[in-house]
Design a protein around this motif. Structure first.
Motif, PDB file in Angstrom:
ATOM      1  N   GLU A   1       0.864  -1.185   0.000  1.00 35.68           N
ATOM      2  CA  GLU A   1       0.000   0.000   0.000  1.00 35.68           C
ATOM      3  C   GLU A   1       0.903   1.239   0.000  1.00 35.68           C
ATOM      4  N   ARG A   2       0.844   1.988  -1.060  1.00 34.96           N
ATOM      5  CA  ARG A   2       1.833   3.027  -1.327  1.00 34.96           C
ATOM      6  C   ARG A   2       1.810   4.172  -0.325  1.00 34.96           C
ATOM      7  N   ILE A   3       0.668   4.392   0.293  1.00 34.32           N
ATOM      8  CA  ILE A   3       0.544   5.511   1.218  1.00 34.32           C
ATOM      9  C   ILE A   3       1.275   5.266   2.534  1.00 34.32           C
ATOM     10  N   LYS A   4       1.557   4.005   2.842  1.00 31.11           N
ATOM     11  CA  LYS A   4       2.188   3.661   4.108  1.00 31.11           C
ATOM     12  C   LYS A   4       3.705   3.882   4.042  1.00 31.11           C
ATOM     13  N   SER A   5       4.258   4.318   5.150  1.00 23.39           N
ATOM     14  CA  SER A   5       5.695   4.592   5.203  1.00 23.39           C
ATOM     15  C   SER A   5       6.524   3.321   5.062  1.00 23.39           C
ATOM     16  N   SER A   6       5.931   2.187   5.413  1.00 27.79           N
ATOM     17  CA  SER A   6       6.647   0.908   5.321  1.00 27.79           C
ATOM     18  C   SER A   6       6.513   0.254   3.948  1.00 27.79           C
ATOM     19  N   SER A   7       5.882   0.947   3.027  1.00 24.37           N
ATOM     20  CA  SER A   7       5.680   0.391   1.694  1.00 24.37           C
ATOM     21  C   SER A   7       7.010   0.129   0.994  1.00 24.37           C
ATOM     22  N   VAL A   8       7.022  -0.812   0.054  1.00 25.37           N
ATOM     23  CA  VAL A   8       8.242  -1.135  -0.686  1.00 25.37           C
ATOM     24  C   VAL A   8       8.685   0.014  -1.598  1.00 25.37           C
ATOM     25  N   ASN A   9       7.774   0.910  -1.924  1.00 25.21           N
ATOM     26  CA  ASN A   9       8.089   2.109  -2.721  1.00 25.21           C
ATOM     27  C   ASN A   9       8.807   1.741  -4.029  1.00 25.21           C
ATOM     28  N   LEU A  10       8.075   1.075  -4.904  1.00 26.91           N
ATOM     29  CA  LEU A  10       8.674   0.617  -6.150  1.00 26.91           C
ATOM     30  C   LEU A  10       9.026   1.759  -7.099  1.00 26.91           C
ATOM     31  N   SER A  11       8.321   2.871  -7.016  1.00 27.37           N
ATOM     32  CA  SER A  11       8.660   4.017  -7.875  1.00 27.37           C
ATOM     33  C   SER A  11      10.084   4.481  -7.607  1.00 27.37           C
ATOM     34  N   LYS A  12      10.417   4.604  -6.334  1.00 33.77           N
ATOM     35  CA  LYS A  12      11.770   5.035  -5.951  1.00 33.77           C
ATOM     36  C   LYS A  12      12.801   4.002  -6.390  1.00 33.77           C
ATOM     37  N   GLN A  13      12.490   2.730  -6.187  1.00 40.06           N
ATOM     38  CA  GLN A  13      13.421   1.668  -6.579  1.00 40.06           C
ATOM     39  C   GLN A  13      13.632   1.653  -8.092  1.00 40.06           C
ATOM     40  N   ARG A  14      12.551   1.844  -8.838  1.00 38.48           N
ATOM     41  CA  ARG A  14      12.639   1.829 -10.300  1.00 38.48           C
ATOM     42  C   ARG A  14      13.510   2.972 -10.816  1.00 38.48           C
ATOM     43  N   GLN A  15      13.317   4.151 -10.286  1.00 37.26           N
ATOM     44  CA  GLN A  15      14.123   5.288 -10.719  1.00 37.26           C
ATOM     45  C   GLN A  15      15.601   5.082 -10.377  1.00 37.26           C
ATOM     46  N   ALA A  16      15.852   4.405  -9.261  1.00 40.56           N
ATOM     47  CA  ALA A  16      17.242   4.109  -8.885  1.00 40.56           C
ATOM     48  C   ALA A  16      17.878   3.162  -9.899  1.00 40.56           C
ATOM     49  N   VAL A  17      17.106   2.199 -10.395  1.00 38.35           N
ATOM     50  CA  VAL A  17      17.609   1.270 -11.412  1.00 38.35           C
ATOM     51  C   VAL A  17      17.977   2.032 -12.682  1.00 38.35           C
ATOM     52  N   PHE A  18      17.123   2.974 -13.091  1.00 37.70           N
ATOM     53  CA  PHE A  18      17.415   3.760 -14.282  1.00 37.70           C
ATOM     54  C   PHE A  18      18.651   4.634 -14.085  1.00 37.70           C
ATOM     55  N   ALA A  19      18.809   5.156 -12.884  1.00 36.30           N
ATOM     56  CA  ALA A  19      19.916   6.070 -12.609  1.00 36.30           C
ATOM     57  C   ALA A  19      21.262   5.357 -12.533  1.00 36.30           C
ATOM     58  N   GLU A  20      21.255   4.026 -12.348  1.00 32.03           N
ATOM     59  CA  GLU A  20      22.501   3.275 -12.211  1.00 32.03           C
ATOM     60  C   GLU A  20      23.337   3.318 -13.483  1.00 32.03           C
ATOM     61  N   ASN A  21      22.669   3.460 -14.625  1.00 31.68           N
ATOM     62  CA  ASN A  21      23.370   3.427 -15.904  1.00 31.68           C
ATOM     63  C   ASN A  21      23.410   4.819 -16.510  1.00 31.68           C
ATOM     64  N   PHE A  22      24.608   5.366 -16.603  1.00 30.37           N
ATOM     65  CA  PHE A  22      24.789   6.729 -17.085  1.00 30.37           C
ATOM     66  C   PHE A  22      24.319   6.890 -18.525  1.00 30.37           C
TER      67      PHE A  22
END
Length: 624
Positions: A288-309
């Motif tokens: 459930e995205r509203i919860k602070s304990s959520s896995v927060n896939l949006s943040k994780q996904r953007q981090a994956v994109f940012a890994e490759n210059f």
């Protein structure tokens, strides 16, 4: 090369009674002079050279020629011309043969090392993230019109059953497209063995099939599964349905799954135990995205994109090949990761999708390791658009669709609906086999499986070699079906051969000099100029690397490993095309019947294949 027989090689529309044919080669056919003229640059760059008449490398005459068996890149009228040309040709020919021998040794060492580490059985196999999104376009396993039904349909042929093995299957896209593509006249049953070593991939496949069958009467189930397949976020309703299904699967044994799917899905208890761990992991995630304990896939996904210059640069080159409307939509997709039946706000999707999580890679003590952290794990270059042929999707759309994402969603939904119908009719049976491809014969014997009319092997040949793969799976082919075919694919071959690409930094060639001609050909063909010579995939279909692929095939056939000895000689191409009692369909003389030898790239701007994919078809010779 990738056009269905009977269709125009440019626009893909059905051919008229008197089609326009290429004036040089016997293969290309067009619906009009206009289409032939529009295709002249693309077809002439490679295909026409391959299928058309050859010129003598010595006297330059055109006609019936014999190929140099040493390099496969010179042609001669006769032995006299070949002998006279030898002084000039010798160095190039011997260099290619030396390269083949050297590459064979490199591949032998690679396969031997993999066998020693038992990579097909251990955790080292899973350094790559799970392939939840396909890395090649979906294909129809059967294509009856080009195979069993090519000469017409007998009444008894409409009821016969087909048995298919998909080794290293990845996701369900091939299975779904096969089910959805069956002709209306066909009323038999299709039995598919889906094999993959990755428990994450197979857990997802079983979950989707279970939901499709269990909830077939639920309105919108196909749309929900299309969203679950590819979307980063999902609705509360779809999340609850997924969570309920996961709970039931966690509690199920093999028998209860078979009963729940009305006999359409089967799996052993041993394999089921491998998948249960994955289902438990997904079930336990806070989504459930509203919860602070959520896995927060949006943040994780953007981090994956940012890994490759370089990824942002690659995306920019991709967007340039699209229309402004397409580019705008695809930019939104890469930003948000939503795959829905209609364009919608992120706020209406309050849950993260647990099934796009899995193991991740990380460096520990200087070595790459995989950890089961159930984090976002989709490779950055894989999308719904790479997994389904944009030409088929656009052809199926019919009415005007608002955006490419919606168009693709409706297409996948339609294929799932057709698959659901076939399952409900008890005409599609799927057996799940979680094992190494090299163990398939043992399971085939133990479970008394039928011989297969089709065997698809993804790009497993990149990891175990062609000879080992053919040796392992040839005995499983149906000897009573003259159309029985084993398909091998390779994507990595070009990584071993810098000269086979338009440009490769290892080749030592200047990029501007190397790409000058292909960039111009691309512009002449598509009407769009490339902004950068780094757009290699858009240029590769104008670069004839056929003889380099032939050299790779010979090197791979020469290589040893996995209990196969390296050959003591460089095999000729003719020898390489006959292996383990199978004959390869010669892609230089005829078209493949199931998977094209290679795909057009620029005709598929949305899908954007790499241009390096190659498929080989093997069959049992009639004189065996």
């Amino acid at each position: 090369m990738d056009v269905t027989p009977g269709n125009c090689w440019r626009c893909m529309k059905p051919l008229p009674e008197g089609p326009v044919t290429c004036d040089r080669c016997p293969q290309a056919k067009y619906c009009s002079d206009q289409c032939q003229e529009q295709d002249r640059v693309r077809h002439g760059a490679v295909e026409c050279q391959m299928f058309g008449p050859k010129s003598c490398s010595y006297c330059k005459k055109t006609g019936e020629m014999k190929q140099c068996a040493g390099c496969n890149n010179a042609w001669y009228c006769n032995g006299t011309c070949q002998r006279k040309s030898w002084a000039a040709h010798k160095e190039v020919c011997q260099d290619i043969q030396a390269m083949i021998a050297g590459l064979s040794l490199e591949l032998t060492n690679k396969y031997t090392d993999l066998a020693k580490r038992d990579v097909t059985h251990t955790r080292e196999t899973f350094l790559d993230p799970p392939y939840y999104f396909g890395n090649t376009m979906a294909c129809d396993f059967l294509q009856l019109g080009q195979n069993e039904w090519a000469d017409g349909i007998r009444a008894d042929e409409t009821m016969c059953d087909f048995h298919i093995l998909s080794a290293g299957c990845g996701d369900l896209r091939h299975t779904v497209l096969t089910a959805a593509s069956l002709p209306a006249e066909y009323q038999g049953k299709v039995h598919i063995v889906l094999n993959d070593l990755d428990p994450y991939v197979m857990a997802r496949n079983v979950l989707f099939l279970y939901m499709l069958i269990q909830h077939k009467d639920r309105e919108g189930i196909a749309a929900s599964l299309a969203t679950l397949w590819y979307s980063l976020h999902i609705s509360k309703c779809d999340y609850n349905l997924t969570k309920t299904s996961l709970r039931k699967l966690i509690q199920a044994d093999a028998r209860s799954i078979q009963v729940a799917t009305k006999g359409c899905v089967s799996i052993s208890d041993e394999d089921l135990a491998k998948l249960r761990y994955v289902w438990k992991g997904w079930y336990s995630l806070e989504c459930e995205r509203i919860k602070s304990s959520s896995v927060n896939l949006s943040k994780q996904r953007q981090a994956v994109f940012a890994e490759n210059f370089f990824f942002s640069h690659e995306l920019q080159l991709y967007y340039e090949r699209l229309s402004p409307k397409e580019a705008k939509n695809l930019k939104t997709w890469f930003q948000r990761g939503l795959f829905l039946a209609q364009d919608s706000s992120v706020r209406s999707l309050p849950f993260d999708n647990p099934t796009v999580t899995g193991r991740r890679q990380q460096i520990v003590g200087g070595y790459m390791e995989a950890t089961d952290d159930f984090v976002y794990c989709i490779q950055r270059n894989l999308t719904p658009f790479t997994a389904w042929d944009s030409l088929q999707v656009q052809g199926s759309a019919g009415e005007t669709i608002s955006t490419p994402t919606v168009m693709y969603h409706k297409y996948v939904e339609k294929q799932l609906q057709k698959t659901s119908t076939l399952l409900a009719q008890d005409r599609l049976h799927i057996h799940m086999l979680v094992s190494s491809c090299l163990e398939i014969p043992r399971h085939h014997l133990a479970q008394k499986m039928a011989k297969f009319d089709r065997i698809f092997t993804s790009n497993l040949a990149d990891y175990v070699g062609f000879r080992k793969l053919l040796q392992t799976l040839r005995p499983l082919m149906n000897p009573n079906n003259k159309n029985a075919t084993l398909v091998t694919e390779t994507m990595n071959w070009i990584l071993y051969m810098p000269e086979a690409n338009v440009w490769d930094e290892r080749s030592g060639r200047d990029i501007n000099d190397s790409t000058k001609t292909t960039m111009q050909l691309c512009k002449d063909d598509t009407g769009k100029a490339l902004s950068s010579p780094m757009a290699i995939s858009n240029q590769i279909e104008y670069f004839n690397n056929t003889h380099w692929f032939c050299a790779y095939l010979r090197a791979n056939m020469m290589a040893g490993g996995f209990l196969i000895s390296e050959l003591d000689h460089i095999p000729s191409l003719k020898e390489a095309m006959k292996c383990e009692g199978l004959q390869m369909r010669d892609f230089r003389e005829e078209l493949n019947k199931l998977v094209p030898f290679k795909y057009r790239v620029n005709a598929r701007s949305l899908t954007s294949p790499t241009g390096a994919e190659r498929a080989l078809e093997w069959y049992l010779p009639s004189d065996r």
